[in-house]
Motif scaffolding. Structure first.
Motif, PDB file in Angstrom:
ATOM      1  N   VAL A 140      12.862 -11.267 111.951  1.00 37.09           N
ATOM      2  CA  VAL A 140      12.637  -9.964 111.415  1.00 37.09           C
ATOM      3  C   VAL A 140      12.146  -9.762 109.950  1.00 37.09           C
ATOM      4  N   ASP A 141      13.343 -10.386 109.217  1.00 33.82           N
ATOM      5  CA  ASP A 141      12.879 -10.443 107.487  1.00 33.82           C
ATOM      6  C   ASP A 141      13.416 -11.832 106.984  1.00 33.82           C
ATOM      7  N   THR A 142      13.051 -12.049 105.965  1.00 36.25           N
ATOM      8  CA  THR A 142      13.533 -13.319 104.839  1.00 36.25           C
ATOM      9  C   THR A 142      14.115 -12.628 103.617  1.00 36.25           C
ATOM     10  N   SER A 191      14.396  -2.324 104.557  1.00 35.72           N
ATOM     11  CA  SER A 191      15.714  -3.257 105.022  1.00 35.72           C
ATOM     12  C   SER A 191      15.362  -3.914 106.340  1.00 35.72           C
ATOM     13  N   ARG A 192      16.411  -4.669 106.720  1.00 39.42           N
ATOM     14  CA  ARG A 192      16.268  -5.266 107.827  1.00 39.42           C
ATOM     15  C   ARG A 192      16.361  -4.610 109.083  1.00 39.42           C
ATOM     16  N   PHE A 193      16.888  -3.346 108.816  1.00 37.34           N
ATOM     17  CA  PHE A 193      17.098  -2.354 109.907  1.00 37.34           C
ATOM     18  C   PHE A 193      15.805  -1.721 110.192  1.00 37.34           C
ATOM     19  N   ILE A 238      22.112   4.275 109.215  1.00 38.78           N
ATOM     20  CA  ILE A 238      22.725   3.171 109.002  1.00 38.78           C
ATOM     21  C   ILE A 238      22.832   3.109 107.514  1.00 38.78           C
ATOM     22  N   LYS A 239      21.637   3.256 106.537  1.00 31.47           N
ATOM     23  CA  LYS A 239      21.748   3.092 105.050  1.00 31.47           C
ATOM     24  C   LYS A 239      22.391   4.071 104.590  1.00 31.47           C
ATOM     25  N   GLY A 240      22.076   5.465 105.129  1.00 31.28           N
ATOM     26  CA  GLY A 240      22.936   6.474 104.410  1.00 31.28           C
ATOM     27  C   GLY A 240      24.409   6.191 104.723  1.00 31.28           C
ATOM     28  N   GLY A 264      20.306  -9.428  96.501  1.00 31.85           N
ATOM     29  CA  GLY A 264      19.273  -9.845  97.474  1.00 31.85           C
ATOM     30  C   GLY A 264      18.503  -8.792  97.807  1.00 31.85           C
ATOM     31  N   THR A 265      17.297  -9.125  98.509  1.00 33.56           N
ATOM     32  CA  THR A 265      16.202  -8.196  98.717  1.00 33.56           C
ATOM     33  C   THR A 265      15.420  -8.660  99.880  1.00 33.56           C
TER      34      THR A 265
END
Length: 226
Positions: A74-76, A119-121, A135-137, A210-211
């Protein structure tokens, strides 16, 4: 169930389904470990659940193992570290910085809810953007309940929050856990201003953040400030 397979209780409540996290210290040289994971995944195929893992980019064999089980990348995530930040010119937008107050909770939730894209989500096609934003909220809101983060710095314009940085303290290391700026105020050096405020107010030897590798604006920010 293997000890390396954990239930993510918080994410389970956010997604309203069972969420499992497979730790990346599994040993693929052991057949019993491989068979246990395969059996675990097979049992879950007809149930509503979510399973994820975080794998070192160098461990290609492990990446392929999970892909063969039906997982997808999904992401790195990349991590930045510094011992000394580069001084930033002061911003000139009537922005003030201070540590978060309980009264800022609703505003901080809204900033976190409305301003994440990478975000990964949000990057996961199997998670709706509305759920990813919630989720982030809630991630940010948990600071005010003492459930996530040790400190939070807020950027204020006319006494209203326009950005925040959520922090985790780990010995001499200060981790930026979450950072966001209202989209109407982005590009005005508010993020770097908050980080400069943190450096002046908190005494830590190292900064870590991290990002996602797809988050080019954040990468440019962190490189610019050192």
């Amino acid at each position: 169930m293997l000890k390396q397979i954990k239930v993510d209780k918080w994410l389970s409540s956010e997604l309203n389904q069972k969420v499992y996290f497979i730790q990346n210290d599994i040993d693929l040289k052991k057949n019993d470990v491989i068979n246990s994971i395969k059996s675990f995944i097979e049992k879950l195929k007809n149930s509503k659940c979510f399973v994820y893992s975080k794998i070192d980019t160098k461990d290609i064999k492990k990446v392929h193992f999970f892909e063969n089980l039906g997982f997808k990348v999904v992401d790195t995530n990349i991590t930045f570290e510094t011992k000394q930040l580069i001084d930033q010119k002061s911003i000139n937008n009537n922005i003030n910085f201070e540590f978060a107050k309980k009264s800022y909770q609703k505003s901080i939730f809204k900033i976190a809810h409305d301003n994440f894209l990478y975000s990964r989500f949000h990057l996961d096609p199997d998670i709706e953007n509305s759920i990813a934003s919630k989720i982030k909220g809630n991630w940010a809101k948990n600071f005010f309940y003492g459930k996530r983060g040790d400190k939070m710095v807020v950027a204020l314009r006319s006494q209203s929050p326009v950005g925040f940085v959520q922090l985790i303290e780990k010995k001499d290391n200060l981790i930026i856990d979450l950072i966001a700026v209202d989209k109407n105020f982005q590009g005005k050096k508010i993020a770097s201003g908050m980080i400069s405020f943190i450096e002046k107010k908190l005494n830590f030897r190292n900064f870590t953040v991290g990002t996602q590798i797809s988050n080019v604006p954040s990468i440019r920010l962190y490189e610019k400030i050192g």
